[in-house]
Design a protein around this motif. Structure first.
Motif, PDB file in Angstrom:
ATOM      1  N   ASN A 122     -16.766   9.926  29.363  1.00  0.00           N
ATOM      2  CA  ASN A 122     -15.071   9.168  29.471  1.00  0.00           C
ATOM      3  C   ASN A 122     -14.456   9.227  30.927  1.00  0.00           C
ATOM      4  O   ASN A 122     -13.873   9.343  31.569  1.00  0.00           O
ATOM      5  CB  ASN A 122     -13.786  10.416  29.129  1.00  0.00           C
ATOM      6  N   PRO A 124     -13.557   6.931  33.650  1.00  0.00           N
ATOM      7  CA  PRO A 124     -12.339   4.914  33.989  1.00  0.00           C
ATOM      8  C   PRO A 124     -13.295   3.958  33.523  1.00  0.00           C
ATOM      9  O   PRO A 124     -14.538   3.672  34.126  1.00  0.00           O
ATOM     10  CB  PRO A 124     -12.286   5.712  35.102  1.00  0.00           C
ATOM     11  N   LYS A 125     -12.777   2.972  32.782  1.00  0.00           N
ATOM     12  CA  LYS A 125     -13.002   1.963  33.012  1.00  0.00           C
ATOM     13  C   LYS A 125     -13.329   1.043  34.098  1.00  0.00           C
ATOM     14  O   LYS A 125     -14.596   0.120  34.117  1.00  0.00           O
ATOM     15  CB  LYS A 125     -12.266   0.503  31.705  1.00  0.00           C
ATOM     16  N   ARG A 126     -13.106   0.685  34.961  1.00  0.00           N
ATOM     17  CA  ARG A 126     -12.923  -0.215  35.972  1.00  0.00           C
ATOM     18  C   ARG A 126     -14.298   0.844  36.623  1.00  0.00           C
ATOM     19  O   ARG A 126     -15.083  -0.801  37.414  1.00  0.00           O
ATOM     20  CB  ARG A 126     -11.402   0.057  37.098  1.00  0.00           C
TER      21      ARG A 126
END
Length: 166
Positions: A122, A124-126
């Motif tokens: 999990n 973070p995307k960025r």
């Protein structure tokens, strides 16, 4: 540089099996591309593939686990086992660990597997996208370095042998 060579290099770079390890040498040795172009195309395509996998993985997992209940059970067992065994180590190392994992151009490491790990833990995307780009670029430089070493060592050995014979 015809369309066939471009497609081959792009497919190799996007493939989870070969990634950069296959794309850069094929572009350079087989198709005769300049080394800079071989590196740049392979890095861009491989990084995009890894980021796309990371972004699409939640949807794919949700779709497959909704549709196939046995797969959902298997996925839950596998992901919980991975989190139990490696979760603490991976969370401690975090994005630096992900960078190192993706940047080492060995089998079962790279952008695809890194995307799976980032999804499981999990991240973070960025931050994951930025780490993926940097790590893939680093892996590409390592592949180029190994290629250069592979060309230099035989030449050095020949020079040493011929130098001693003469």
């Amino acid at each position: 540089m015809d369309l066939n060579s471009w497609l081959t290099v792009m497919l190799l770079a996007a493939s989870p099996v070969s990634e950069l390890r296959g794309a850069i040498p094929v572009a350079y040795y087989v198709f005769g591309w300049p080394l800079q172009l071989s590196w740049a195309v392979s890095v861009v395509i491989n990084a995009l593939a890894g980021i796309m996998v990371f972004l699409l993985l939640p949807r794919v997992v949700a779709l497959l686990t909704r549709r196939f209940k046995k797969l959902a059970l298997l996925y839950n067992i596998y992901s919980q086992s991975a989190l139990r065994r490696h979760g603490v180590k991976f969370k401690l190392r975090g994005l630096i660990g992900l960078f190192i994992f993706i940047a080492i151009p060995l089998p079962f490491t790279g952008a695809w597997t890194g995307a799976l790990l980032a999804y499981l833990f999990n991240f973070p995307k960025r931050a994951t996208a930025l780490v993926t780009v940097g790590a893939v670029a680093t892996a590409g430089l390592l592949v180029v370095g190994v290629m250069a070493l592979g060309q230099a060592v035989p030449a050095l050995i020949r020079e040493l042998i011929i130098g001693k014979i003469s």
